[in-house]
Design a protein around this motif. Structure first.
Motif, PDB file in Angstrom:
ATOM      1  N   LEU A  82       0.860  -1.170   0.000  1.00  0.00           N
ATOM      2  CA  LEU A  82       0.000   0.000   0.000  1.00  0.00           C
ATOM      3  C   LEU A  82       0.903   1.229   0.000  1.00  0.00           C
ATOM      4  N   THR A  83       0.663   2.153  -0.919  1.00  0.00           N
ATOM      5  CA  THR A  83       1.482   3.351  -1.024  1.00  0.00           C
ATOM      6  C   THR A  83       0.588   4.575  -0.909  1.00  0.00           C
ATOM      7  N   HIS A  84       0.804   5.364   0.150  1.00  0.00           N
ATOM      8  CA  HIS A  84       0.048   6.594   0.353  1.00  0.00           C
ATOM      9  C   HIS A  84       0.465   7.607  -0.696  1.00  0.00           C
ATOM     10  N   GLU A  85      -0.394   8.571  -0.997  1.00  0.00           N
ATOM     11  CA  GLU A  85      -0.080   9.577  -2.017  1.00  0.00           C
ATOM     12  C   GLU A  85       1.164  10.399  -1.668  1.00  0.00           C
ATOM     13  N   ASP A  86       1.578  10.408  -0.392  1.00  0.00           N
ATOM     14  CA  ASP A  86       2.804  11.126  -0.012  1.00  0.00           C
ATOM     15  C   ASP A  86       4.058  10.261  -0.174  1.00  0.00           C
ATOM     16  N   THR A 107      -2.327   3.986  -3.509  1.00  0.00           N
ATOM     17  CA  THR A 107      -2.506   2.841  -4.394  1.00  0.00           C
ATOM     18  C   THR A 107      -2.343   1.556  -3.603  1.00  0.00           C
ATOM     19  N   CYS A 108      -2.937   0.505  -4.137  1.00  0.00           N
ATOM     20  CA  CYS A 108      -2.831  -0.824  -3.556  1.00  0.00           C
ATOM     21  C   CYS A 108      -2.344  -1.762  -4.651  1.00  0.00           C
ATOM     22  N   GLU A 109      -1.279  -2.506  -4.351  1.00  0.00           N
ATOM     23  CA  GLU A 109      -0.772  -3.490  -5.288  1.00  0.00           C
ATOM     24  C   GLU A 109      -0.728  -4.850  -4.601  1.00  0.00           C
ATOM     25  N   VAL A 110      -1.616  -5.746  -5.023  1.00  0.00           N
ATOM     26  CA  VAL A 110      -1.662  -7.101  -4.472  1.00  0.00           C
ATOM     27  C   VAL A 110      -0.713  -7.969  -5.289  1.00  0.00           C
TER      28      VAL A 110
END
Length: 119
Positions: A82-86, A107-110
């Protein structure tokens, strides 16, 4: 079988990792990469119709994520980034517990199909 939707009963699920009464919740429509699919079940919905908890699974893919309501998650299986917009990144693996504030955007990358208990 857990109690569903009651306002005065306890909701108990003995083994959420192997619970298999899941429904098709949809293919993610706004993918950034891949073709991800979601299944889940709501175990309990509170009297305010906003609080709920259940089981959620998603297959590999990468998409934008906007948390509309604060959410607590206990991840039971799979791997996700999971990557926050910051730019802050959270690496998820089995046993990870995360709390997202309302309005979290990123964003979420599974990487491997993920399963979580959410609230």
């Amino acid at each position: 079988m857990p109690e569903r939707g009651g306002t005065t009963t306890q909701s108990v699920l003995e083994d959420p990792a192997s619970y298999d009464d899941l429904s098709d919740w949809r293919t993610v429509p706004d993918m950034l990469e891949g073709h991800s699919h979601t299944e889940g079940t709501m175990i309990h919905k509170g009297p305010d119709r906003r609080s709920e908890w259940g089981i959620w699974t998603r297959t590999p893919g990468h998409w934008g994520c906007d948390v509309e309501r604060a959410e607590f998650c206990h991840f039971l299986s799979g791997r996700t980034t999971l990557t926050h917009e910051d730019g802050d990144r959270i690496e998820i693996e089995p046993g990870t517990v995360v709390s997202f504030p309302e309005g979290w955007v990123g964003t979420c990358e599974v990487h491997e199909t993920v399963r979580k208990v959410y609230m």
